[in-house]
Design an enzyme around this catalytic site. Structure first.
Site, PDB file in Angstrom:
ATOM      1  N   ASP A  43     -40.915 -18.181  46.470  1.00  0.00           N
ATOM      2  CA  ASP A  43     -41.411 -19.350  45.736  1.00  0.00           C
ATOM      3  C   ASP A  43     -42.039 -20.357  46.690  1.00  0.00           C
ATOM      4  OD1 ASP A  43     -40.467 -18.144  43.548  1.00  0.00           O
ATOM      5  OD2 ASP A  43     -38.865 -19.595  43.109  1.00  0.00           O
ATOM      6  N   TYR A  46     -45.416 -19.260  47.768  1.00  0.00           N
ATOM      7  CA  TYR A  46     -46.325 -19.416  46.630  1.00  0.00           C
ATOM      8  C   TYR A  46     -46.782 -20.875  46.528  1.00  0.00           C
ATOM      9  CZ  TYR A  46     -47.902 -19.240  41.746  1.00  0.00           C
ATOM     10  OH  TYR A  46     -48.643 -19.329  40.596  1.00  0.00           O
ATOM     11  N   ASP A  47     -45.795 -21.780  46.605  1.00  0.00           N
ATOM     12  CA  ASP A  47     -46.126 -23.209  46.509  1.00  0.00           C
ATOM     13  C   ASP A  47     -47.055 -23.632  47.635  1.00  0.00           C
ATOM     14  OD1 ASP A  47     -44.641 -23.429  44.275  1.00  0.00           O
ATOM     15  OD2 ASP A  47     -42.832 -24.182  45.279  1.00  0.00           O
ATOM     16  N   SER A  92     -31.150  -7.831  10.971  1.00  0.00           N
ATOM     17  CA  SER A  92     -30.096  -7.550  11.937  1.00  0.00           C
ATOM     18  C   SER A  92     -28.860  -7.102  11.157  1.00  0.00           C
ATOM     19  CB  SER A  92     -29.840  -8.754  12.830  1.00  0.00           C
ATOM     20  OG  SER A  92     -29.422  -9.826  12.054  1.00  0.00           O
ATOM     21  N   GLU A 124     -22.571   5.778  13.231  1.00  0.00           N
ATOM     22  CA  GLU A 124     -23.363   6.177  14.402  1.00  0.00           C
ATOM     23  C   GLU A 124     -23.265   5.101  15.469  1.00  0.00           C
ATOM     24  OE1 GLU A 124     -26.568   5.628  11.632  1.00  0.00           O
ATOM     25  OE2 GLU A 124     -27.802   4.747  13.214  1.00  0.00           O
ATOM     26  N   LYS A 126     -23.940   2.131  17.977  1.00  0.00           N
ATOM     27  CA  LYS A 126     -24.855   0.981  17.995  1.00  0.00           C
ATOM     28  C   LYS A 126     -25.400   0.885  19.413  1.00  0.00           C
ATOM     29  CE  LYS A 126     -25.219  -3.893  16.805  1.00  0.00           C
ATOM     30  NZ  LYS A 126     -25.829  -4.354  18.024  1.00  0.00           N
ATOM     31  N   ASP A 128     -27.250  -0.390  22.637  1.00  0.00           N
ATOM     32  CA  ASP A 128     -27.462  -1.731  23.187  1.00  0.00           C
ATOM     33  C   ASP A 128     -28.807  -1.784  23.907  1.00  0.00           C
ATOM     34  OD1 ASP A 128     -26.983  -4.315  23.778  1.00  0.00           O
ATOM     35  OD2 ASP A 128     -25.386  -3.953  25.244  1.00  0.00           O
ATOM     36  N   TYR A 234     -33.347   5.294  14.078  1.00  0.00           N
ATOM     37  CA  TYR A 234     -32.186   5.193  13.177  1.00  0.00           C
ATOM     38  C   TYR A 234     -32.500   4.512  11.842  1.00  0.00           C
ATOM     39  CZ  TYR A 234     -32.007   0.668  15.587  1.00  0.00           C
ATOM     40  OH  TYR A 234     -32.323  -0.547  16.127  1.00  0.00           O
ATOM     41  N   LYS A 298     -23.213   2.743   7.565  1.00  0.00           N
ATOM     42  CA  LYS A 298     -24.228   2.494   6.524  1.00  0.00           C
ATOM     43  C   LYS A 298     -23.854   3.256   5.263  1.00  0.00           C
ATOM     44  CE  LYS A 298     -27.739   2.198  10.127  1.00  0.00           C
ATOM     45  NZ  LYS A 298     -28.773   2.899  10.892  1.00  0.00           N
ATOM     46  N   LYS A 322     -17.990  -3.729  16.103  1.00  0.00           N
ATOM     47  CA  LYS A 322     -18.185  -3.933  17.541  1.00  0.00           C
ATOM     48  C   LYS A 322     -16.972  -3.454  18.338  1.00  0.00           C
ATOM     49  CE  LYS A 322     -21.501  -6.072  18.718  1.00  0.00           C
ATOM     50  NZ  LYS A 322     -22.109  -7.372  18.544  1.00  0.00           N
ATOM     51  N   CYS A 427     -20.917 -40.770  25.839  1.00  0.00           N
ATOM     52  CA  CYS A 427     -21.887 -39.714  26.122  1.00  0.00           C
ATOM     53  C   CYS A 427     -22.242 -39.720  27.607  1.00  0.00           C
ATOM     54  CB  CYS A 427     -23.141 -39.930  25.277  1.00  0.00           C
ATOM     55  SG  CYS A 427     -24.483 -38.831  25.727  1.00  0.00           S
ATOM     56  N   CYS A 430     -26.116 -40.880  27.970  1.00  0.00           N
ATOM     57  CA  CYS A 430     -26.684 -42.189  27.647  1.00  0.00           C
ATOM     58  C   CYS A 430     -25.631 -43.286  27.575  1.00  0.00           C
ATOM     59  CB  CYS A 430     -27.458 -42.137  26.335  1.00  0.00           C
ATOM     60  SG  CYS A 430     -26.418 -41.989  24.873  1.00  0.00           S
ATOM     61  N   CYS A 445     -22.338 -37.771  20.312  1.00  0.00           N
ATOM     62  CA  CYS A 445     -22.926 -38.983  20.856  1.00  0.00           C
ATOM     63  C   CYS A 445     -23.576 -39.751  19.710  1.00  0.00           C
ATOM     64  CB  CYS A 445     -23.972 -38.583  21.895  1.00  0.00           C
ATOM     65  SG  CYS A 445     -25.159 -39.869  22.241  1.00  0.00           S
ATOM     66  N   CYS A 451     -30.661 -41.455  23.080  1.00  0.00           N
ATOM     67  CA  CYS A 451     -29.979 -40.580  24.040  1.00  0.00           C
ATOM     68  C   CYS A 451     -30.990 -39.565  24.585  1.00  0.00           C
ATOM     69  CB  CYS A 451     -28.829 -39.850  23.366  1.00  0.00           C
ATOM     70  SG  CYS A 451     -28.074 -38.612  24.434  1.00  0.00           S
TER      71      CYS A 451
HETATM   72  S1  IVH Z   1     -29.609  -0.356  11.663  1.00  0.00           S
HETATM   73  C1  IVH Z   1     -31.435  -2.949   8.370  1.00  0.00           C
HETATM   74  N1  IVH Z   1     -28.552   1.210  13.473  1.00  0.00           N
HETATM   75  O1  IVH Z   1     -28.522  -3.656  16.323  1.00  0.00           O
HETATM   76  C2  IVH Z   1     -30.580  -2.550   9.499  1.00  0.00           C
HETATM   77  N2  IVH Z   1     -29.293  -0.931  14.157  1.00  0.00           N
HETATM   78  O2  IVH Z   1     -27.234  -6.167  15.686  1.00  0.00           O
HETATM   79  C3  IVH Z   1     -31.332  -2.074  10.654  1.00  0.00           C
HETATM   80  N3  IVH Z   1     -29.021  -1.357  16.547  1.00  0.00           N
HETATM   81  O3  IVH Z   1     -31.378  -5.273  15.134  1.00  0.00           O
HETATM   82  C4  IVH Z   1     -30.505  -1.845  11.820  1.00  0.00           C
HETATM   83  N4  IVH Z   1     -28.169   0.596  17.068  1.00  0.00           N
HETATM   84  O4  IVH Z   1     -31.650  -3.519  17.011  1.00  0.00           O
HETATM   85  C5  IVH Z   1     -29.088   0.007  13.221  1.00  0.00           C
HETATM   86  N5  IVH Z   1     -27.666   2.726  14.980  1.00  0.00           N
HETATM   87  C6  IVH Z   1     -28.202   1.527  14.727  1.00  0.00           C
HETATM   88  C7  IVH Z   1     -28.399   0.583  15.741  1.00  0.00           C
HETATM   89  C8  IVH Z   1     -28.932  -0.654  15.422  1.00  0.00           C
HETATM   90  C9  IVH Z   1     -28.557  -0.585  17.539  1.00  0.00           C
HETATM   91  C10 IVH Z   1     -29.488  -2.746  16.756  1.00  0.00           C
HETATM   92  C11 IVH Z   1     -30.752  -3.119  16.023  1.00  0.00           C
HETATM   93  C12 IVH Z   1     -30.378  -4.311  15.182  1.00  0.00           C
HETATM   94  C13 IVH Z   1     -29.177  -4.817  15.899  1.00  0.00           C
HETATM   95  C14 IVH Z   1     -28.298  -5.649  15.003  1.00  0.00           C
END
Ligand code: IVH
Length: 704
Positions: A43, A46-47, A92, A124, A126, A128, A234, A298, A322, A427, A430, A445, A451
């Site tokens: 940095d 760069y500067d 989501s 299934e 989830k 990440d 998915y 699902k 989760k 606060c 402020c 506050c 503020c």
């Molecule tokens: S189904 C309408 N299936 O988790 C529902 N989502 O926390 C569509 N994700 O935005 C989502 N694995 O990016 C679905 N087997 C899975 C998934 C999954 C990861 C993500 C997805 C979603 C986020 C929600």
């Protein structure tokens, strides 16, 4: 060589060459930093280059280049992507954290559908990573978009094409097919990428998800190509014909079309069995070779999925179970207080850095004052009543991308001279009194707009993506403008050009990072936002409890700024027609309603809103589903419904733009009466209101 000469000694020819060299170097450094996430110079270097460039330009103004680096604001890569509006919103998922939450999910599905008998669920992993929507037309991949805010995402088509798991062409697919799934990076590829980055002195990534996101969102697709990304399909968005009758069938179809689907997907009819599958996946988690943070359940039958439909941002037919959060112990070095947009004083734990589930954590939330003393939001004891003190050994946990939290304290390691933490009553920003209203867990506050912390947070919110989203004016810029006294409240943004623009341009132009071009670009972007959609304006005001969904509800209900403002000015909390009307909006509760009305009754807030709106021409909100035969109508359901539950009928009617009321009055347009309907049906007849039975209703809305 001219590059070693001090600016004062440069001849004109040397200066020209030097400006060209610096423009090249700085452009290279910008790409390396912003696009490749792999800086090539520090940095400070760069500067220094930027300063040298500015000095030469000051001495030889006529030599300033078209592509002068002083004209460039350090652009975020996101600005380089076009936007794509999703044909079907990207949703989501709601979360379940234990077996009880899962049982509740099952119960709510059954209740909504009304004793549906056996229900099968798919389960299934989830993944990440980050979600991606791929659009195929006539079997050809035509676009790929990130989730964005669910409605509008970034166009990353060129990048998606570089991912091996994503076919460019498919055969035997519906004419229109949007395939949705997760882009992710395997553990092995992540480790190799970080090693490579480190070798090159580039930026390393905190975890595979960040690496996947950083790699997909590259302006240069060749960089994405060099990063080994993978994709699991998915779900789907718009489709011109159904893929199958069941979730499992649809996933199988996607696999047949050439997409990679997750092999751990199973279908079960008993909740106990899906939970058993959750534990089997959990047991394999560490050996999978990629990050997962839970298991998604699902409803398998797609007709039932359709009936269950969606809440504002999540489907009713799915839930993410989760995995338990990850934990680590570390020492609490200090407690800082941050002041938010609504004045909330939030305690933040500053920790000795510790790795929790692969991520280095040095800050965690302590929620509020009570949490530190050992009480929850209901005033009940938590952590066996142990308080949290500076110097304590604390347990930190994080679940997915949620902000890490301090969970527990080790009293055995507490120093004998430690003292309980005293929460400030003024606060820290402020000095105004910070008070707790009855029933509020949060101390706030009372400084309002005086503020600085509240004012800056309000401004940041105002320019944020879901609100005014002004190109070139992000959190960093408003913070700077606030510090300089140029922008104290949102209205000032719209006066910037008048005060500091052409004629006075020197003021903005001479500032770090701004040139004439970028300044003009900013003024144009600001002007463009004067015609703002009503929902974005309401959201941008930053009223407590009003998120983007609620702002949308308010906008649709009132239609115009004038109508909304007039209603809020006349409304009185708890009584009168304007208040009742506000509460009649599905999704608006007492707390939010009171918050909006209060804002419009506070003099300083009102003045600030008036000043802002005087600068704008808010757009009228579109009425939703105006093509539906029941949109805008008030409907009453009475008696027993046999083909759907009351909740389902209400949600369906509302999704078609109707208003559902519990009582029949002259304002009612339609009464749907099932067997056993009594006084409401009679009243409808007396008032001459249109009366339908359940089948008639289904026919009317096209569900028969
Ligand atoms: S189904 C309408 N299936 O988790 C529902 N989502 O926390 C569509 N994700 O935005 C989502 N694995 O990016 C679905 N087997 C899975 C998934 C999954 C990861 C993500 C997805 C979603 C986020 C929600």
């Amino acid at each position: 060589m001219s590059e070693n000469k001090v600016v004062a000694d440069l001849s004109e020819t040397e200066a020209r060459a030097e400006l060209a060299r610096l423009a090249g170097l700085l452009a290279q450094a910008n790409t390396a930093y912003h696009t490749e996430d792999a800086p090539v110079i520090s940095d400070a270097e760069y500067d220094a280059l930027k300063r040298r460039n500015a000095e030469i330009e000051a001495r030889f103004p006529e030599l300033k280049r078209e592509d002068s680096p002083t004209e460039q604001v350090g652009a975020a890569p996101a600005e380089g992507f076009g936007k794509i509006t999703h044909a079907v919103r990207m949703m989501s998922l709601a979360n379940a954290f234990d077996d009880e939450d899962v049982a509740e999910f099952d119960a709510s599905v059954r209740k909504y559908l009304g004793a549906p008998g056996e229900i099968a669920y798919t389960a299934e992993p989830k993944i990440d990573g980050l979600s991606l929507s791929l659009r195929y037309e006539n079997g050809v991949l035509i676009s790929a978009a990130t989730r964005g805010d669910g409605e509008v995402g970034e166009n990353v088509t060129a990048n998606a094409r570089t991912i091996n798991d994503i076919p460019h062409e498919i055969t035997g697919a519906p004419e229109v097919l949007e395939v949705r799934g997760e882009v992710y990076m395997s553990h092995a590829d992540f480790a190799a990428l970080n090693a490579r980055q480190e070798e090159r002195g580039g930026k390393t990534f905190a975890n595979p998800r960040n690496a996947a996101a950083g790699s997909l969102r590259q302006l240069d697709p060749e960089i994405t190509r060099s990063r080994p990304l993978k994709f699991f399909a998915y779900a789907w968005g718009e489709i011109s014909e159904p893929l199958a009758d069941t979730q499992l069938g649809a996933i199988k179809r996607l696999a047949d079309l050439g997409f990679t689907t997750n092999p751990l997907t199973e279908r079960h009819t008993e909740i106990a069995e899906i939970i058993a599958h959750y534990h089997r996946i959990e047991e394999q988690r560490a050996r999978l070779g990629y990050d997962i943070d839970g298991v998604v359940y699902k409803v398998d039958n797609l007709e039932l999925q359709r009936r269950l439909g969606f809440r504002s941002t999540t489907p009713r037919w799915a839930i993410a179970h989760k995995f338990p959060a990850e934990l680590a112990w570390t020492q609490l070095e200090a407690i800082d207080i941050q002041v938010g947009r609504t004045g909330a004083l939030s305690p933040v734990a500053r920790l000795t850095p510790v790795t929790v589930g692969g991520v280095v954590v040095s800050n965690a939330t302590l929620h509020n004052e009570d949490y530190i003393t050992g009480l929850d939001s209901k005033g009940e004891t938590i952590r066996d009543g142990k308080d949290i003190r500076v110097g304590d050994w604390v347990q930190v946990y994080r679940a997915g991308d949620v902000i890490p939290k301090v969970a527990d304290v080790d009293l055995a390691r507490r120093k004998s001279d430690s003292v309980p933490y005293t929460f400030p009553t003024t606060c820290p920003e402020c000095g105004s009194a910070a008070i707790r209203e009855e029933g509020d867990a949060v101390r706030r506050c009372t400084g309002g707009l005086i503020c600085p912390a509240q004012a800056v947070e309000k401004l940041k919110h105002f320019v944020s993506r879901g609100a005014f989203d002004i190109e070139g004016l992000g959190a960093k810029q408003v913070e700077q403008f606030y510090k300089d006294g140029w922008v104290k409240e949102p209205a000032d943004i719209f006066e910037l050009k008048e005060k500091y623009g052409p004629g006075n341009m020197a003021q903005l132009k001479n500032r770090e990072g701004w040139g004439e071009k970028s300044a003009n670009k900013l003024f144009d972007a600001i002007d463009e936002r004067r015609a703002i959609p009503l929902a974005k304006l309401i959201f941008g005001l930053g009223i407590r409890h009003v998120g983007d969904t609620s702002a949308g509800l308010l906008a649709t209900h009132y239609g115009t700024w004038e109508a909304f403002e007039a209603a809020m000015k006349t409304a009185e909390i708890g009584i009168g027609a304007a208040w009742e009307d506000l509460l009649s909006i599905d999704g608006v509760g007492d707390v939010m309603a009171a918050s909006v009305v209060t804002t419009f009754h506070q003099e300083a807030e009102r003045a600030s809103i008036d000043r802002l709106v005087a600068q704008l021409s808010p757009l009228e909100a579109e009425k939703p589903k105006s093509d539906s035969p029941v949109s805008g109508k008030t409907v009453v359901f009475t008696g027993t419904l046999e083909k759907m539950t009351r909740a389902e009928a209400k949600a369906r009617a509302e999704s078609l733009g109707a208003k559902v009321s519990g009582s029949v009055s002259a304002k009612t347009d339609l009464v749907v009466a099932g067997p056993g309907a009594g006084s409401k049906e009679k009243k409808a007849r007396d008032l001459g209101i249109e009366l339908l039975d359940e089948d008639g209703w289904l026919e009317l809305i096209g569900d028969a």
